[in-house]
Design a protein around this motif. Structure first.
Motif, PDB file in Angstrom:
ATOM      1  N   THR A   1       0.826  -1.217   0.000  1.00  0.00           N
ATOM      2  CA  THR A   1       0.000   0.000   0.000  1.00  0.00           C
ATOM      3  C   THR A   1       0.855   1.260   0.000  1.00  0.00           C
ATOM      4  O   THR A   1       0.352   2.340  -0.251  1.00  0.00           O
ATOM      5  CB  THR A   1      -0.921   0.095   1.242  1.00  0.00           C
ATOM      6  N   LEU A   2       2.146   1.132   0.303  1.00  0.00           N
ATOM      7  CA  LEU A   2       3.002   2.317   0.368  1.00  0.00           C
ATOM      8  C   LEU A   2       3.475   2.689  -1.036  1.00  0.00           C
ATOM      9  O   LEU A   2       3.824   1.802  -1.819  1.00  0.00           O
ATOM     10  CB  LEU A   2       4.221   2.048   1.261  1.00  0.00           C
ATOM     11  N   PRO A   3       3.487   3.983  -1.363  1.00  0.00           N
ATOM     12  CA  PRO A   3       3.958   4.389  -2.696  1.00  0.00           C
ATOM     13  C   PRO A   3       5.393   3.912  -2.907  1.00  0.00           C
ATOM     14  O   PRO A   3       6.270   4.195  -2.093  1.00  0.00           O
ATOM     15  CB  PRO A   3       3.902   5.922  -2.648  1.00  0.00           C
ATOM     16  N   GLY A   4       5.622   3.154  -3.962  1.00  0.00           N
ATOM     17  CA  GLY A   4       6.966   2.646  -4.244  1.00  0.00           C
ATOM     18  C   GLY A   4       7.261   1.311  -3.580  1.00  0.00           C
ATOM     19  O   GLY A   4       8.290   0.697  -3.857  1.00  0.00           O
ATOM     20  N   GLY A   5       6.373   0.837  -2.718  1.00  0.00           N
ATOM     21  CA  GLY A   5       6.617  -0.398  -1.966  1.00  0.00           C
ATOM     22  C   GLY A   5       6.726  -1.625  -2.858  1.00  0.00           C
ATOM     23  O   GLY A   5       7.664  -2.424  -2.724  1.00  0.00           O
TER      24      GLY A   5
ATOM     25  N   ARG B   1      23.212  -2.574   5.736  1.00  0.00           N
ATOM     26  CA  ARG B   1      24.398  -1.762   5.994  1.00  0.00           C
ATOM     27  C   ARG B   1      24.774  -0.885   4.803  1.00  0.00           C
ATOM     28  O   ARG B   1      25.158   0.269   4.974  1.00  0.00           O
ATOM     29  CB  ARG B   1      25.581  -2.667   6.375  1.00  0.00           C
ATOM     30  N   HIS B   2      24.650  -1.426   3.586  1.00  0.00           N
ATOM     31  CA  HIS B   2      25.227  -0.712   2.434  1.00  0.00           C
ATOM     32  C   HIS B   2      24.218  -0.087   1.484  1.00  0.00           C
ATOM     33  O   HIS B   2      24.553   0.823   0.753  1.00  0.00           O
ATOM     34  CB  HIS B   2      26.160  -1.652   1.655  1.00  0.00           C
ATOM     35  N   ASP B   3      23.004  -0.566   1.454  1.00  0.00           N
ATOM     36  CA  ASP B   3      22.030  -0.036   0.494  1.00  0.00           C
ATOM     37  C   ASP B   3      21.382   1.227   1.068  1.00  0.00           C
ATOM     38  O   ASP B   3      20.192   1.248   1.398  1.00  0.00           O
ATOM     39  CB  ASP B   3      20.971  -1.117   0.193  1.00  0.00           C
ATOM     40  N   LYS B   4      22.189   2.294   1.170  1.00  0.00           N
ATOM     41  CA  LYS B   4      21.717   3.525   1.817  1.00  0.00           C
ATOM     42  C   LYS B   4      20.520   4.133   1.086  1.00  0.00           C
ATOM     43  O   LYS B   4      19.639   4.731   1.702  1.00  0.00           O
ATOM     44  CB  LYS B   4      22.853   4.562   1.861  1.00  0.00           C
ATOM     45  N   LYS B   5      20.509   3.944  -0.222  1.00  0.00           N
ATOM     46  CA  LYS B   5      19.441   4.537  -1.033  1.00  0.00           C
ATOM     47  C   LYS B   5      18.059   4.043  -0.578  1.00  0.00           C
ATOM     48  O   LYS B   5      17.066   4.754  -0.647  1.00  0.00           O
ATOM     49  CB  LYS B   5      19.688   4.168  -2.504  1.00  0.00           C
ATOM     50  N   HIS B   6      18.004   2.795  -0.143  1.00  0.00           N
ATOM     51  CA  HIS B   6      16.714   2.229   0.265  1.00  0.00           C
ATOM     52  C   HIS B   6      16.620   2.002   1.766  1.00  0.00           C
ATOM     53  O   HIS B   6      15.822   1.189   2.216  1.00  0.00           O
ATOM     54  CB  HIS B   6      16.473   0.898  -0.457  1.00  0.00           C
ATOM     55  N   SER B   7      17.441   2.733   2.515  1.00  0.00           N
ATOM     56  CA  SER B   7      17.521   2.392   3.946  1.00  0.00           C
ATOM     57  C   SER B   7      16.169   2.507   4.644  1.00  0.00           C
ATOM     58  O   SER B   7      15.853   1.733   5.537  1.00  0.00           O
ATOM     59  CB  SER B   7      18.570   3.251   4.643  1.00  0.00           C
ATOM     60  N   LYS B   8      15.337   3.461   4.213  1.00  0.00           N
ATOM     61  CA  LYS B   8      14.042   3.602   4.894  1.00  0.00           C
ATOM     62  C   LYS B   8      13.180   2.349   4.657  1.00  0.00           C
ATOM     63  O   LYS B   8      12.371   1.960   5.496  1.00  0.00           O
ATOM     64  CB  LYS B   8      13.320   4.869   4.451  1.00  0.00           C
ATOM     65  N   TRP B   9      13.392   1.707   3.533  1.00  0.00           N
ATOM     66  CA  TRP B   9      12.629   0.479   3.256  1.00  0.00           C
ATOM     67  C   TRP B   9      13.156  -0.680   4.092  1.00  0.00           C
ATOM     68  O   TRP B   9      12.387  -1.441   4.674  1.00  0.00           O
ATOM     69  CB  TRP B   9      12.695   0.117   1.775  1.00  0.00           C
ATOM     70  N   TRP B  10      14.463  -0.796   4.122  1.00  0.00           N
ATOM     71  CA  TRP B  10      15.034  -1.908   4.896  1.00  0.00           C
ATOM     72  C   TRP B  10      14.632  -1.813   6.363  1.00  0.00           C
ATOM     73  O   TRP B  10      14.414  -2.827   7.021  1.00  0.00           O
ATOM     74  CB  TRP B  10      16.559  -1.919   4.772  1.00  0.00           C
ATOM     75  N   LYS B  11      14.529  -0.556   6.836  1.00  0.00           N
ATOM     76  CA  LYS B  11      14.146  -0.366   8.239  1.00  0.00           C
ATOM     77  C   LYS B  11      12.727  -0.829   8.522  1.00  0.00           C
ATOM     78  O   LYS B  11      12.336  -1.005   9.674  1.00  0.00           O
ATOM     79  CB  LYS B  11      14.278   1.116   8.618  1.00  0.00           C
ATOM     80  N   ARG B  12      11.956  -0.990   7.471  1.00  0.00           N
ATOM     81  CA  ARG B  12      10.561  -1.405   7.686  1.00  0.00           C
ATOM     82  C   ARG B  12      10.424  -2.905   7.937  1.00  0.00           C
ATOM     83  O   ARG B  12       9.344  -3.393   8.234  1.00  0.00           O
ATOM     84  CB  ARG B  12       9.713  -0.986   6.482  1.00  0.00           C
ATOM     85  N   ILE B  13      11.511  -3.645   7.770  1.00  0.00           N
ATOM     86  CA  ILE B  13      11.466  -5.069   8.114  1.00  0.00           C
ATOM     87  C   ILE B  13      11.731  -5.192   9.612  1.00  0.00           C
ATOM     88  O   ILE B  13      12.786  -4.813  10.093  1.00  0.00           O
ATOM     89  CB  ILE B  13      12.521  -5.875   7.340  1.00  0.00           C
ATOM     90  N   PRO B  14      10.762  -5.703  10.367  1.00  0.00           N
ATOM     91  CA  PRO B  14      10.957  -5.765  11.819  1.00  0.00           C
ATOM     92  C   PRO B  14      12.147  -6.643  12.208  1.00  0.00           C
ATOM     93  O   PRO B  14      12.469  -7.618  11.519  1.00  0.00           O
ATOM     94  CB  PRO B  14       9.652  -6.385  12.326  1.00  0.00           C
TER      95      PRO B  14
END
Ligand SMILES: *[C@@H]1O[C@H](CO)[C@@H](O)[C@H](O)[C@H]1NC(C)=O
Length: 428
Positions: free
Chosen positions: A143-147, A178-191
């Protein structure tokens, strides 16, 4: 000079307008925020109960068939159903949870297909829980834009990494975080602690919407009042181990209060139901879904553990049931010190494959480790069982019911107040 009354009207009007504006703004920002804020992934259904029709013990034409952990072992599950001559018209099938995962992936999908298509009664297992959580997460991410794009991108990258020899997805994910800074906000969404692209994830991703709904509807705990039975995946405590059994906060230490008079027979059954509900709702450990889904034992400091050390909860439960001397004071006096005003209740559960088939007077542990190439077990109950087997009781020790050490367990154990069950199992 304006009249005070007009002033008042103006202020009231501006306050109303401001209030409406504020409401509108906060509501629209609220929806914006909530779509980015994670939903409750766990989607627990805490408690459900089964009626006489859903758990028929007294109907001589019906049976209740309760199956231990299936874990996607579809063929063995079907063999077990064949062995008990399962007939969907006259038998009620019930699962103690963990229907999927750990076993072959295709098997998990087949079991889920069968269970959901037939709306089979089941409690949630800890593995079912992980599948529910991943699916709820996936629905949110989409449901998130770009998800959706991000997920496709990650899947492609993982596929490519595997082509280049990567085989540890956890390690790979750590590297991305650690390295995919471009998508870090997405990676953070994995609990924390969740395993991307594992079997739970794949089951979650592949199951249909109807199958997801079926899974979400599974309660953590099932109460069967007329059979004085709880069905849970891992376990139940009859008392809080932090207090003495007779402490007044323990549900078994006192007779529940009734505000209306009832005839004796009815009174006892109502009191029992209330006390059983009190076990589920007042023993604090039983209110924590993680405990019901994972508990194996209780440690010396009285905390619940999912590890194999500690005292198995079923042993504590057995001690509690031994104290139950009924509600009448003459029963209590006759019994030895430590007796409590309660009636025993039965627990049917799975989860503890390491202990194997574990049958006691008031606890029925049905996970006999099919996914570890041991056996899959069913407990069959009801008046029809008694009728069908009344003339063959003597030759029922055919070695079917064996515990983890190979000891033969009675294949016709007592169940509840006055009934008997039959144990069937198939090798895996
Ligand atoms: C499944 O069974 C439950 C309980 O028997 C019932 O409430 C529910 O409506 C059924 N769901 C479907 C999809 O048939």
């Amino acid at each position: 000079m304006q009249s005070p009354r007009l002033m008042l009207a103006y202020s009231a009007l501006s306050i109303s307008i401001l209030y409406l504006l504020y409401n509108w703004a906060s509501r629209s920002s609220g929806t914006w925020l909530s779509s980015h804020r994670p939903p409750d992934f766990s989607r627990y259904v805490s408690l459900d109960s089964l009626s006489v029709e859903q758990f028929p013990l007294d109907d001589v034409d019906k049976r209740v068939v309760i199956v231990g952990d299936i874990h996607g072992m579809f063929d063995e599950f079907q063999s077990l159903l064949a062995k008990v001559s399962y007939n969907p018209v006259s038998d009620t099938l019930i699962s103690v949870g963990d229907i999927v995962a750990k076993g072959p992936h295709a098997g998990s999908m087949s079991v889920l297909d069968f269970m959901a298509a037939h709306n089979i009664t089941a409690v949630r297992g800890n593995h079912d829980q992980k599948v529910i959580e991943w699916r709820t997460w996936l629905e949110w991410i989409h449901t998130l834009p770009g998800g959706s794009d991000w997920l496709v991108h990650v899947q492609e990258r993982w596929d490519k990494a595997q082509e280049h020899g990567a085989d540890d997805v956890e390690e790979w994910v750590e590297e991305q975080v650690r390295h995919d800074k471009k998508h870090s906000k997405w990676w953070k969404r994995i609990p924390e602690g969740w395993q991307l692209f594992g079997d739970h994830y794949r089951i979650a991703e592949e199951m249909t919407h109807e199958q997801y709904l079926y899974m979400v509807r599974r309660p953590v705990r099932l109460h069967v009042p007329h059979a004085h039975t709880f069905i849970v995946h891992a376990g139940v405590l009859a008392s809080d181990p932090n207090y003495k059994p007779g402490n007044k906060r323990q549900p078994l230490s006192h007779i529940p209060t009734l505000y209306e008079p009832y005839a004796d027979q009815e009174r006892t059954s109502i009191l029992r139901r209330l006390q059983e509900l009190a076990i589920l709702k007042e023993v604090p450990q039983n209110l924590i879904p993680w405990v019901t889904l994972n508990m194996r034992g209780v440690l010396d400091d009285n905390t619940v553990t999912r590890k194999k050390d500690g005292t198995p909860w079923a042993e504590l439960y057995k001690k509690d049931m031994k104290r139950c001397a009924g509600f009448e004071s003459k029963d209590l006096k006759k019994k030895k010190k430590g007796s409590l005003p309660c009636h025993p209740a039965t627990v049917v559960y799975g989860h503890a494959a390491s202990r194997g088939l574990d049958i006691n007077r008031w606890t029925f542990g049905l996970d006999s480790g099919c996914v570890y190439n041991r056996r899959m077990t069913a407990l069959v109950l009801g008046a029809k069982v008694a009728r069908d087997s009344s003339d063959t009781i003597e030759d029922e020790f055919d070695g079917e019911a064996v515990d983890i050490d190979g000891n033969i367990i009675s294949s016709r154990p007592k169940f509840g107040d006055k009934g008997h069950g039959r144990i069937y199992s198939v090798s895996c």
